[in-house]
Design a protein around this motif. Structure first.
Motif, PDB file in Angstrom:
ATOM      1  N   THR A 294       0.826  -1.211   0.000  1.00  0.00           N
ATOM      2  CA  THR A 294       0.000   0.000   0.000  1.00  0.00           C
ATOM      3  C   THR A 294       0.859   1.258   0.000  1.00  0.00           C
ATOM      4  N   TRP A 295       1.949   1.236   0.772  1.00  0.00           N
ATOM      5  CA  TRP A 295       2.851   2.394   0.789  1.00  0.00           C
ATOM      6  C   TRP A 295       3.498   2.598  -0.581  1.00  0.00           C
ATOM      7  N   GLN A 296       3.918   1.524  -1.204  1.00  0.00           N
ATOM      8  CA  GLN A 296       4.551   1.643  -2.514  1.00  0.00           C
ATOM      9  C   GLN A 296       3.584   2.203  -3.548  1.00  0.00           C
ATOM     10  N   GLU A 297       2.345   1.780  -3.505  1.00  0.00           N
ATOM     11  CA  GLU A 297       1.352   2.284  -4.451  1.00  0.00           C
ATOM     12  C   GLU A 297       1.099   3.773  -4.258  1.00  0.00           C
ATOM     13  N   ALA A 298       1.142   4.243  -2.991  1.00  0.00           N
ATOM     14  CA  ALA A 298       0.915   5.661  -2.733  1.00  0.00           C
ATOM     15  C   ALA A 298       2.114   6.505  -3.139  1.00  0.00           C
ATOM     16  N   ALA A 299       3.330   5.949  -2.998  1.00  0.00           N
ATOM     17  CA  ALA A 299       4.544   6.732  -3.236  1.00  0.00           C
ATOM     18  C   ALA A 299       4.992   6.719  -4.690  1.00  0.00           C
ATOM     19  N   GLU A 300       4.646   5.673  -5.445  1.00  0.00           N
ATOM     20  CA  GLU A 300       5.118   5.563  -6.826  1.00  0.00           C
ATOM     21  C   GLU A 300       4.293   6.435  -7.753  1.00  0.00           C
ATOM     22  N   GLY A 301       4.933   6.902  -8.838  1.00  0.00           N
ATOM     23  CA  GLY A 301       4.231   7.714  -9.827  1.00  0.00           C
ATOM     24  C   GLY A 301       3.775   9.024  -9.219  1.00  0.00           C
TER      25      GLY A 301
ATOM     26  N   PRO B 135       2.229  11.075  -6.556  1.00  0.00           N
ATOM     27  CA  PRO B 135       1.965  10.765  -5.146  1.00  0.00           C
ATOM     28  C   PRO B 135       0.499  10.941  -4.809  1.00  0.00           C
ATOM     29  N   SER B 136       0.017  10.093  -3.939  1.00  0.00           N
ATOM     30  CA  SER B 136      -1.382  10.142  -3.527  1.00  0.00           C
ATOM     31  C   SER B 136      -1.467   9.872  -2.041  1.00  0.00           C
ATOM     32  N   MET B 137      -2.651  10.029  -1.487  1.00  0.00           N
ATOM     33  CA  MET B 137      -2.829   9.798  -0.054  1.00  0.00           C
ATOM     34  C   MET B 137      -2.584   8.329   0.281  1.00  0.00           C
ATOM     35  N   PHE B 138      -1.872   8.116   1.380  1.00  0.00           N
ATOM     36  CA  PHE B 138      -1.608   6.769   1.884  1.00  0.00           C
ATOM     37  C   PHE B 138      -2.592   6.478   3.015  1.00  0.00           C
ATOM     38  N   VAL B 139      -3.347   5.384   2.883  1.00  0.00           N
ATOM     39  CA  VAL B 139      -4.286   4.951   3.913  1.00  0.00           C
ATOM     40  C   VAL B 139      -4.146   3.442   4.045  1.00  0.00           C
ATOM     41  N   CYS B 140      -3.878   2.971   5.242  1.00  0.00           N
ATOM     42  CA  CYS B 140      -3.717   1.526   5.435  1.00  0.00           C
ATOM     43  C   CYS B 140      -4.108   1.153   6.853  1.00  0.00           C
ATOM     44  N   THR B 141      -4.893   0.092   6.981  1.00  0.00           N
ATOM     45  CA  THR B 141      -5.260  -0.467   8.281  1.00  0.00           C
ATOM     46  C   THR B 141      -4.491  -1.761   8.480  1.00  0.00           C
ATOM     47  N   PHE B 142      -3.844  -1.889   9.627  1.00  0.00           N
ATOM     48  CA  PHE B 142      -3.055  -3.094   9.915  1.00  0.00           C
ATOM     49  C   PHE B 142      -3.030  -3.316  11.414  1.00  0.00           C
ATOM     50  N   ARG B 143      -2.505  -4.465  11.817  1.00  0.00           N
ATOM     51  CA  ARG B 143      -2.438  -4.809  13.231  1.00  0.00           C
ATOM     52  C   ARG B 143      -1.032  -4.579  13.769  1.00  0.00           C
ATOM     53  N   LEU B 144      -0.961  -3.932  14.924  1.00  0.00           N
ATOM     54  CA  LEU B 144       0.317  -3.595  15.545  1.00  0.00           C
ATOM     55  C   LEU B 144       0.370  -4.252  16.920  1.00  0.00           C
ATOM     56  N   ARG B 145       1.521  -4.874  17.212  1.00  0.00           N
ATOM     57  CA  ARG B 145       1.667  -5.575  18.487  1.00  0.00           C
ATOM     58  C   ARG B 145       1.813  -4.569  19.628  1.00  0.00           C
ATOM     59  N   THR B 146       1.104  -4.826  20.724  1.00  0.00           N
ATOM     60  CA  THR B 146       1.121  -3.921  21.871  1.00  0.00           C
ATOM     61  C   THR B 146       2.065  -4.456  22.945  1.00  0.00           C
ATOM     62  N   THR B 147       2.180  -3.708  24.018  1.00  0.00           N
ATOM     63  CA  THR B 147       3.068  -4.113  25.109  1.00  0.00           C
ATOM     64  C   THR B 147       2.642  -5.439  25.732  1.00  0.00           C
ATOM     65  N   SER B 148       1.337  -5.777  25.661  1.00  0.00           N
ATOM     66  CA  SER B 148       0.849  -7.035  26.243  1.00  0.00           C
ATOM     67  C   SER B 148       1.118  -8.236  25.348  1.00  0.00           C
ATOM     68  N   GLY B 149       1.566  -7.993  24.117  1.00  0.00           N
ATOM     69  CA  GLY B 149       1.770  -9.083  23.167  1.00  0.00           C
ATOM     70  C   GLY B 149       0.595  -9.307  22.251  1.00  0.00           C
ATOM     71  N   ASP B 150      -0.569  -8.718  22.579  1.00  0.00           N
ATOM     72  CA  ASP B 150      -1.725  -8.798  21.695  1.00  0.00           C
ATOM     73  C   ASP B 150      -1.572  -7.806  20.543  1.00  0.00           C
ATOM     74  N   TYR B 151      -2.410  -7.980  19.541  1.00  0.00           N
ATOM     75  CA  TYR B 151      -2.389  -7.074  18.390  1.00  0.00           C
ATOM     76  C   TYR B 151      -3.650  -6.221  18.400  1.00  0.00           C
ATOM     77  N   ARG B 152      -3.486  -4.960  18.049  1.00  0.00           N
ATOM     78  CA  ARG B 152      -4.614  -4.049  17.904  1.00  0.00           C
ATOM     79  C   ARG B 152      -4.571  -3.427  16.517  1.00  0.00           C
TER      80      ARG B 152
END
Length: 699
Positions: A206-213, A215-232
């Motif tokens: 998604t980042w590559q698609e926004a940055a190539e050619g 430039p356009s807005m970058f929007v991406c939803t993903f899961r990030l690991r928290t301090t507890s080890g769970d993902y949000r």
């Protein structure tokens, strides 16, 4: 600057600091969200608005309803919010800049007007004019950015700045507290280890698609690991800053959207549960359950059906049948469903007996032995499974099945909220699953009763006799069709076929009673009755005892005569006419002057008996409408197709039993059950009893 007076005292926020900002700023106060301030950029973007009135009255556009709702949410729970997608203003007021795109955030504040909500709108179409206005606006952009960063500090998110060389700076937020790791100045492989394994490729792409050619807005939803080890779930949004056609930096924000994402997921999953209601049978119903949770909640899901309560002896081995399974794309193909019974391992048995879920975590591709059947374990190893969650499915206080959800291909084990949502989904499907299982039990009972009554045809000297029954493909469509063949003491034979209104256990029960009554009437030869008299007597009894609402039937008596010929006499109570396939000549339907009324309509009405002589190798077929009724077509077309198919089979010299089976097999997906019974003289009958002959008459 536009404002109205407020309460005395020292304010915690002076909205006038935003008077000259190029970002649009507005302030509402109180639980009614009265508009007390907005700056010039806001007026330029949205037009003048009346101060002192409720936001609902100041912003009357249809699309503004969600904004007013957000003001209410922020005011009451004190949590900042940011829209998840760009919004648009058409600019219909005098001097409007035209169609503009913007994003906005709402933050709780306290000002001299009391508690309220500060709205900041960023015009995301500004980069279109960046080349022409770069020098003019560069300093203003810089100031607006600082103000925006300060404002966003009140919201649960991270604001960051990326340079063209890829270095990234955290301007606002606390990445370290969220992830338990220090902020890294470069997005590299180590940074990506904070991201859920299944989301890394999507984030990079998604980042590559926004940055190539361009430039356009970058929007991406993903899961990030928290301090507890769970993902949000988090959402990153960034826009490029372009000067003289060159990207000088990216400004972005990453916000925690776990609650919003999970609420939307819950709505989607519960909507999918509705598909279980449309299931035709138990495997299809459990298949819909498995499909509802893949891939959002788990990588793969299988459902194992347990025996009905009381089937397994106390202390005996518990068994189960895998009735459904599904997996997300990219995993190995699932083993086929074979309806094989497997012993339930100790872990699954503990889940069934305790009625509590159990999660197993293990090294990739190394599930413990015995937890599932060997075929399933082999698949888990091939899919590099890392976790297995067993959840009991309880209906009416009994565990009827258990679901197995697997995390595969290095997936981390599900968190507590995932398990809670999985349990909620399985809880919601109790009623449709109960309905499917009840229909399955009813269908099984009806079929058992029907097949017990549809006994094999008797052996008739000098003739071939065969019958075939096929239940409907749909669960509820079973139980109404029936046939019977009875060899009488004088050597004659009765053939009967009928259809009872209704397709359920009641219809099957009524069928058994009618069949038995007609057998008694036909077998009692103390005063031999014609077919019409037999049906008339049956009609009176059925109506008097209220056994069935409506019945169609053809009742035939066949009597052997000289030279291998047989005489057929029949009466038709509203049923499709018999089909005659002569040994020589074209097939035809024996319709007489048309059928009489069905049974249970007018019991006192007279009925007709019709006659025809059958020669050697002539074939007579009685059938139910399930054999000729095709949705969307005329019944006459179905009769013509039946005659064509039957004639082709006769010309091929098929035995009568194969002919009957072939005709039913050719129907395909069946909405109604169907039956056919046939008779074919083959020569050499025993002593003729032909002298008794009923004339065509009304009885």
């Amino acid at each position: 600057m536009t404002r109205i007076g407020g309460d005395a005292g020292v304010p915690e926020l002076e909205p006038e600091v935003f008077d000259d900002a190029i970002v649009a700023v507005a302030l509402t106060a109180g639980s009614e969200h009265r508009l007390v301030y907005y700056n010039g950029a806001f007026r330029n973007l949205f037009g003048p608005r009346e101060l002192g009135v409720r936001a609902a009255d100041a912003f009357t556009e249809e699309k503004a309803a969600r904004y007013v709702q957000m003001l209410d949410e922020v005011f009451h729970d004190g949590k900042g919010r940011q829209v998840t997608g760009p919004r648009t203003t058409e600019g219909t007021f005098p001097g409007a800049p035209g169609r503009r795109h913007f994003i906005y955030s709402c933050s709780p504040v306290v000002s001299r007007f009391g508690r309220g909500v500060l709205t900041v709108c960023v015009d995301t179409t500004a980069q279109v004019d960046a080349v022409e206005r770069a020098e003019e606006l560069s300093e203003e952009r810089h100031q607006a950015l600082h103000r925006y960063e300060a404002l966003m500090g009140a919201v649960t998110q991270t604001v960051w700045l990326m340079q063209p060389d890829g270095t990234i700076s955290e301007l606002v937020g606390d990445f370290e507290n969220f992830t338990g790791n220090r902020w890294r100045p470069v997005i590299d492989e180590k940074w990506l280890t904070f991201v859920h394994p299944h989301d890394r490729a999507h984030l990079v792409r998604t980042w590559q698609e926004a940055a190539e050619g361009t430039p356009s807005m970058f929007v991406c939803t993903f899961r990030l690991r928290t301090t507890s080890g769970d993902y949000r779930h988090v959402q990153s949004r960034a826009v490029p800053i372009v000067r003289e056609g060159v990207i000088v930096e990216w400004i972005g924000a990453t916000a925690d959207i776990e609650d919003q994402w999970r609420n939307r997921l819950r709505e989607r999953l519960l909507a999918r549960v509705a598909t279980v209601t449309a299931a035709d049978d138990v495997p299809q119903a459990f298949g819909a359950v498995a499909a509802a949770v893949v891939p959002e909640l788990t990588d793969a899901c299988a459902v194992f059906l347990l025996p009905a309560p009381g089937v397994t002896a106390a202390g005996g081995p518990l068994t189960a049948v895998r009735v459904a399974s599904t997996a997300r794309p990219g995993l190995p193909g699932l083993p086929p469903l074979r309806e094989e019974t497997h012993p339930v391992g100790p872990v699954a048995r503990q889940v069934v007996e305790s009625r509590k879920p159990r999660m197993l975590v293990f090294p990739a591709g190394s599930p413990p032995d015995g937890v599932l059947p060997d075929l399933s374990l082999d698949w888990l190893r091939a899919a590099r499974a890392t976790s297995l969650t067993l959840v009991p499915i309880v209906i009416d206080a009994a565990v009827v099945a258990f679901a197995c959800a697997a995390g595969c291909a290095d997936s981390p084990p599900p968190g507590p909220r995932d398990l809670a949502l999985l349990g909620e989904v399985l809880h919601e499907v109790r009623d449709p699953l109960r309905q499917a299982m009840e229909l399955e039990r009813t269908r099984h009972t009806a079929l058992t009763l029907q097949r017990a009554l549809l006994t094999p045809t008797p052996r008739v000297p000098g003739a071939e006799l065969a019958a075939h029954y096929q239940p409907a493909s749909k669960t509820v469509e079973v139980g109404g069709d029936w046939y019977d063949a009875l060899l009488l003491p004088d050597g004659s034979v009765t053939l009967t076929i009928g259809d009872i209104a209704g397709h359920d256990l009641d219809a099957a029960t009524s069928m058994s009673q009618l069949r038995s009554m007609l057998r008694v009437i036909a077998y009692d030869q103390s005063r031999p009755l014609s077919p019409a008299e037999s049906l008339a007597q049956l009609d009176r009894v059925v109506d008097g005892l209220a056994i069935a609402p409506l019945v169609t039937a053809v009742h035939t008596v066949l009597r052997p005569g000289p030279d291998g010929r047989w005489h057929a006499a029949w009466s038709n109570a509203g049923h499709p006419p018999p089909l005659l396939l002569p040994a020589e000549g074209a097939p035809r339907f024996l319709e007489g002057e048309g059928p009489d009324l069905p049974l249970c309509v007018a019991p006192g009405l007279a009925r007709n008996t019709w006659h025809h002589d059958l020669g050697t190798e002539d074939t007579l077929l009685l059938y139910t409408d399930g054999l000729i009724e095709v949705p969307g077509t005329d019944l006459a077309d179905g009769m013509a197709d039946l005659a064509t198919a039957a004639e082709a089979a006769v010309r091929r010299g098929l035995p009568l039993a194969e002919l009957c089976a072939l005709l039913l097999a050719g129907v395909g997906e069946r909405r109604d059950d169907a039956a056919v019974i046939g008779f074919r003289p083959v020569g050499g009958p025993p002593r003729p009893v032909w002298p008794m002959r009923w004339e065509a008459h009304r009885s």
